[in-house]
Design a protein around this motif. Structure first.
Motif, PDB file in Angstrom:
ATOM      1  N   UNK A   1      59.451  42.402  69.861  1.00 64.19           N
ATOM      2  CA  UNK A   1      59.183  43.719  70.449  1.00 64.19           C
ATOM      3  C   UNK A   1      59.365  45.007  69.554  1.00 64.19           C
ATOM      4  N   UNK A   2      59.707  44.764  68.082  1.00 62.69           N
ATOM      5  CA  UNK A   2      59.753  45.989  67.436  1.00 62.69           C
ATOM      6  C   UNK A   2      60.987  47.005  67.746  1.00 62.69           C
ATOM      7  N   UNK A   3      61.918  46.187  68.190  1.00 66.90           N
ATOM      8  CA  UNK A   3      63.351  47.116  68.397  1.00 66.90           C
ATOM      9  C   UNK A   3      64.379  46.694  67.735  1.00 66.90           C
ATOM     10  N   UNK A   4      64.239  45.922  66.774  1.00 69.76           N
ATOM     11  CA  UNK A   4      65.528  45.372  65.740  1.00 69.76           C
ATOM     12  C   UNK A   4      65.266  45.997  64.401  1.00 69.76           C
ATOM     13  N   UNK A   5      65.981  46.641  63.958  1.00 69.06           N
ATOM     14  CA  UNK A   5      65.824  47.447  62.768  1.00 69.06           C
ATOM     15  C   UNK A   5      66.918  46.952  61.707  1.00 69.06           C
ATOM     16  N   UNK A   6      66.445  46.942  60.528  1.00 71.77           N
ATOM     17  CA  UNK A   6      67.573  46.909  59.334  1.00 71.77           C
ATOM     18  C   UNK A   6      67.235  47.523  58.105  1.00 71.77           C
ATOM     19  N   UNK A   7      68.019  47.500  57.072  1.00 73.36           N
ATOM     20  CA  UNK A   7      67.717  47.998  55.996  1.00 73.36           C
ATOM     21  C   UNK A   7      68.898  47.595  55.000  1.00 73.36           C
ATOM     22  N   UNK A   8      68.648  47.311  53.701  1.00 71.37           N
ATOM     23  CA  UNK A   8      69.758  47.018  52.795  1.00 71.37           C
ATOM     24  C   UNK A   8      69.247  47.221  51.462  1.00 71.37           C
ATOM     25  N   UNK A   9      70.455  47.454  50.596  1.00 69.29           N
ATOM     26  CA  UNK A   9      70.122  47.930  49.244  1.00 69.29           C
ATOM     27  C   UNK A   9      71.511  48.005  48.545  1.00 69.29           C
ATOM     28  N   UNK A  10      71.453  48.240  47.304  1.00 69.61           N
ATOM     29  CA  UNK A  10      72.593  48.373  46.230  1.00 69.61           C
ATOM     30  C   UNK A  10      72.607  49.928  45.781  1.00 69.61           C
ATOM     31  N   UNK A  11      73.863  50.432  45.522  1.00 68.93           N
ATOM     32  CA  UNK A  11      74.035  51.671  44.989  1.00 68.93           C
ATOM     33  C   UNK A  11      75.340  51.608  44.374  1.00 68.93           C
ATOM     34  N   UNK A  12      75.385  52.373  43.518  1.00 75.05           N
ATOM     35  CA  UNK A  12      76.653  52.853  42.572  1.00 75.05           C
ATOM     36  C   UNK A  12      77.654  53.535  43.586  1.00 75.05           C
ATOM     37  N   UNK A  13      78.847  53.319  43.419  1.00 75.85           N
ATOM     38  CA  UNK A  13      79.894  54.026  44.066  1.00 75.85           C
ATOM     39  C   UNK A  13      81.199  53.762  43.065  1.00 75.85           C
TER      40      UNK A  13
END
Length: 169
Positions: free
Chosen positions: A117-129
């Protein structure tokens, strides 16, 4: 014949127990140095769907996360989702972390339907912390069709303390 049976049994025991590795611990048992706290965050969208903003790995090592705890707490409850947010102590030193912003659903079929339905969203990635000793941080984010993002912010000042991971289209 007896030696080959014994060998097979020993090999099976080894294989069975080798899959029982313990989870990575951000703070080793014998560590007494500077520490900080990083908390995941989340929100409930409905009885069966929520949002989670998560610290998922430290220096390439997966750690216990809110999606894990949410899945455990919601197991065998049909379409009823119980959002569980976790936190953890980390060493106060520079590190590379994996951040995730994602929807969570109570049942895999609900996730599949939401994706269709196009209503499930996600994003991931790596960063320095680089957490500071004694400080507390929160993983925050946004899940939206036009581009989701996730970041870490200081819990007191609400300032972002690491690069933002943003969806690129």
């Amino acid at each position: 014949m007896l030696n080959s049976t014994r060998f097979i049994l020993m090999a099976l025991v080894f294989l069975w127990t080798s899959g029982c590795a313990t989870a990575y611990r951000p703070i080793p048992e014998d560590y007494y140095g500077p520490m900080a706290t990083v908390n995941d965050s989340g929100a409930v969208e409905s009885d069966s769907k929520g949002q989670l903003y998560v610290l998922a790995a430290i220096d390439g090592h997966a750690i216990k996360t809110s999606p894990d705890a949410t899945r455990d707490k919601s197991h065998n409850k049909g379409f009823d989702l119980t959002v569980v947010v976790v936190g953890r102590r980390v060493q106060a030193k520079p590190m590379r972390v994996k951040l995730i912003a994602t929807h969570a659903t109570a049942a895999p079929v609900h996730e599949f339907a939401s994706r269709v339905a196009g209503t499930f969203f996600s994003v991931e990635g790596e960063v320095e912390f680089s957490p500071a000793d004694g400080s507390t941080y929160v993983v925050r984010g946004e899940l939206k069709k036009a581009g989701s993002s996730v970041w870490i912010e200081d819990s007191k000042t609400k300032e972002r303390v690491a690069e933002v991971v943003a969806e690129t289209k």
